[in-house]
Motif scaffolding. Structure first.
Motif, short mmCIF file in Angstrom:
data_model
loop_
_atom_site.label_atom_id
_atom_site.label_comp_id
_atom_site.label_asym_id
_atom_site.label_seq_id
_atom_site.Cartn_x
_atom_site.Cartn_y
_atom_site.Cartn_z
N ASN A 170 0.86 -1.18 0.00
CA ASN A 170 0.00 0.00 0.00
C ASN A 170 0.89 1.23 0.00
N THR A 171 1.03 1.88 -1.15
CA THR A 171 1.95 3.01 -1.28
C THR A 171 1.18 4.31 -1.47
N PHE A 172 1.90 5.41 -1.32
CA PHE A 172 1.29 6.73 -1.41
C PHE A 172 1.95 7.55 -2.52
N LYS A 173 1.18 8.49 -3.03
CA LYS A 173 1.71 9.43 -4.00
C LYS A 173 2.77 10.29 -3.33
N LYS A 174 3.78 10.67 -4.08
CA LYS A 174 4.88 11.44 -3.52
C LYS A 174 4.37 12.75 -2.91
N ALA A 175 4.87 13.08 -1.74
CA ALA A 175 4.45 14.26 -1.00
C ALA A 175 4.98 15.53 -1.66
N PRO A 176 4.37 16.69 -1.37
CA PRO A 176 4.89 17.96 -1.88
C PRO A 176 6.32 18.21 -1.42
N ASP A 177 7.06 18.98 -2.22
CA ASP A 177 8.47 19.21 -1.93
C ASP A 177 8.69 19.84 -0.55
N GLY A 230 4.07 9.39 1.86
CA GLY A 230 4.44 10.00 0.58
C GLY A 230 5.87 10.52 0.53
N VAL A 231 6.63 10.31 1.61
CA VAL A 231 8.03 10.74 1.64
C VAL A 231 8.91 9.52 1.36
N SER A 256 2.19 -11.87 23.82
CA SER A 256 1.26 -10.79 24.10
C SER A 256 0.37 -10.57 22.89
N THR A 257 -0.78 -10.00 23.11
CA THR A 257 -1.69 -9.69 21.99
C THR A 257 -1.45 -8.28 21.45
N GLN A 258 -0.50 -7.56 22.05
CA GLN A 258 -0.25 -6.18 21.63
C GLN A 258 0.51 -6.14 20.30
N VAL A 259 0.04 -5.28 19.41
CA VAL A 259 0.68 -5.04 18.12
C VAL A 259 0.95 -3.55 17.99
N PHE A 260 2.16 -3.18 17.63
CA PHE A 260 2.53 -1.78 17.47
C PHE A 260 2.90 -1.51 16.02
N SER A 261 2.65 -0.31 15.59
CA SER A 261 3.02 0.10 14.24
C SER A 261 3.39 1.58 14.25
N GLY A 262 4.19 1.97 13.29
CA GLY A 262 4.60 3.36 13.19
C GLY A 262 5.53 3.55 12.01
N PRO A 263 5.76 4.82 11.63
CA PRO A 263 6.64 5.09 10.48
C PRO A 263 8.11 4.89 10.83
N GLY A 273 4.82 2.98 1.76
CA GLY A 273 5.94 3.68 1.15
C GLY A 273 5.48 4.72 0.15
N ALA A 274 6.43 5.28 -0.57
CA ALA A 274 6.12 6.38 -1.49
C ALA A 274 6.71 6.13 -2.86
N THR A 275 5.96 6.54 -3.86
CA THR A 275 6.43 6.50 -5.24
C THR A 275 6.75 7.92 -5.69
N GLY A 276 7.48 8.06 -6.75
CA GLY A 276 7.79 9.40 -7.24
C GLY A 276 8.88 9.37 -8.27
N LYS A 277 9.02 10.47 -9.01
CA LYS A 277 10.03 10.57 -10.05
C LYS A 277 11.40 10.84 -9.45
N MET A 278 12.43 10.52 -10.22
CA MET A 278 13.80 10.75 -9.80
C MET A 278 14.09 12.25 -9.80
#
Length: 495
Positions: free
Chosen positions: A97-104, A207-208, A221-228, A339-344
């Protein structure tokens, strides 16, 4: 992808490197392209630059032309016969599941935070000094400069006397319950509190390129953590890339030790062979591969004292060449969850007077925009770091009058075949005159020479005045080295 990858390695006789490019003919599957990184392209025989898709059905050759040119990639598409086809099970490929590249402006904000977390190590500072950049040059962009990314202290060769490397997600426990401290979420939370601006929310990292979502569960444990989290494809020097507003919009990671690969240049008749070589010691082993009864038999070993190694087996000669792997890798996360996609990006390396301006400061941003609006000359070259060094030395080399003529600023693409990406930036910067400064070995490299010729044709067709910079190629390969060594630079006007 392990089975598919191993099959392709056997078929092409060497290593392949994953890219973030997807074969768009496969609409419902994640079919990526692999770059030849030691393996041999079946079209031109070279062991780098060209690509094969993971199904083994198509190749993009960068050197041998046909009627199926790919303008955006600078190569030519070939369909392979069934002997190269490999089994492809789409169930083995996780669709991220990716995101469009963020603004500069968001890229600039998050990448500044990355540099605070991963500052430039002394060994990389010394390496940049050796390339000609003093501390004043390195600090020109202040908090938007160079960094060093590693995942562990061991990878960075740091001993216990050095403070621990930055930890992005720290696990804690309070009142019998586990808690997670994610530094990026803390950064965004603090920004929101300080500015009272809702745009600095917990999802701003989406998007970054380089950022993605990491999830893990606690044992028993049943605990699940997530983050960037942020990661570079390889540990090493983080080379910054800037846009026309002087914002930090991308990184390349420069590896500390370039990998070595072996390319079979003269095959052993009647047998498929694979050569493996140690990048540090240059020790090699040659093994027969395939399904015959001799498969797996080691037929030679030793140390490659030169880049061309001639051997024989049963009195029959064969040969392999030692080649270097990639040095620079884009920081990207287009294949990771969240993650993020974008041009070079293209490196916009301004002269020191503009490069030191902070685009987040209103007065500085206006000065940058005013400078953009002025007609100007610029230099064009290949390589982001090379562009950075060149821009730092132009003012030390030429008079103001000469700089007005040949240019004060440098645009750099990541590869010579990406020259088409220059055009839109040249127009945005109101450029009227271009000075090209590709490496002097273009005269002996037919592919580079062809791209250089195409670049000049493109520039002239679009109304730019063009001059070519030349220097003593025996003393310096690139324009950056030539300027650092204070070599004489000559110019040829293109009519």
């Amino acid at each position: 992808m392990t089975n598919t990858y191993e099959t392709l390695v056997q078929k092409f006789g060497g290593n392949l490197r994953e890219t973030n490019m997807q074969d768009t003919d496969y609409k419902d599957k994640k079919v990526y392209w692999l770059e030849f990184n030691g393996a041999s392209c079946p079209i031109c025989g070279h062991s780098n630059w060209c690509m094969v898709n993971v199904t083994g059905t198509k190749v993009i050759c960068q050197r041998v032309a046909n009627d199926h040119k790919l303008p955006n990639l600078g190569g030519y598409l070939y369909k392979l016969d069934d002997s190269y086809r490999v089994n492809f099970d789409e169930k083995n490929y996780r669709v991220a599941n990716t995101f469009k590249k963020a603004p500069d402006s968001i890229l600039d904000l998050l990448y500044r935070s990355v540099l605070l977390a991963y500052p430039l190590l002394d060994k990389h500072r010394t390496a940049l000094h050796n390339r000609g950049l003093d501390d004043e040059m390195l600090n020109l962009h202040k908090d938007r400069g160079f960094g060093s990314f590693y995942t562990t202290r061991k990878e960075a060769n740091l001993d216990d006397s050095v403070a621990p490397l930055f930890s992005q997600m720290q696990l804690g426990k309070a009142n019998g319950e586990y808690t997670i401290n994610n530094i990026w979420q803390n950064v965004l939370d603090n920004l929101q509190k300080q500015t009272n601006d809702s745009k600095y929310n917990k999802d701003l990292w989406q998007g970054v390129p380089g950022f993605s979502m990491k999830s893990f569960s606690i044992p028993n444990s049943t605990q699940v953590f997530s983050g960037p989290v942020f990661k570079a494809p390889v540990g090493g020097l983080l080379v910054p890339y800037y846009n026309i507003l002087n914002e930090l919009v991308g990184f390349q990671s420069r590896v500390d030790n370039v990998s070595l690969w072996a390319k079979v240049t003269k095959p052993l008749p009647g047998a498929n062979i694979q050569v493996m070589i140690d990048s540090k010691t240059r020790e090699y082993t040659v093994t027969i591969i395939g399904r015959k009864h001799t498969a797996g038999v080691k037929i030679a070993s030793g140390i490659a004292s030169s880049n061309i190694v001639d051997l024989s087996y049963g009195g029959v000669p064969y040969q392999f060449e030692v080649v270097e792997g990639g040095k620079y890798f884009w920081v990207s996360s287009s294949k990771d969850e969240g993650g993020a996609t974008g041009k070079m990006p293209i490196q916009v390396a301004y002269n020191p007077f503009i490069a030191k301006l902070d685009p987040t400061h209103p007065d500085d941003r206006k000065k940058i925009k005013d400078y953009i609006a002025k007609p100007k000359s610029v230099w064009l070259t290949e390589g982001g770091l090379k562009g950075f060094i060149t821009s730092a030395y132009l003012a030390k080399t030429f008079s103001d009058t000469k700089l007005d003529e040949v240019g004060r600023d440098v645009l750099a693409v990541a590869g010579v075949n990406s020259y088409r990406h220059f055009l839109p930036i040249l127009k945005k910067l109101n450029v009227t005159t271009v000075t090209t400064a590709y490496d002097m070995d273009f005269q002996s490299n037919e592919q580079v020479k062809a791209n250089y010729k195409n670049l000049i044709s493109m520039l002239r067709e679009n109304g730019f005045k063009v001059r070519i910079a030349n220097w003593d190629g025996d003393k310096a390969k690139g324009i950056d080295d030539a300027l650092v060594q204070k070599l004489e630079i000559n110019f040829v006007e293109v009519n």
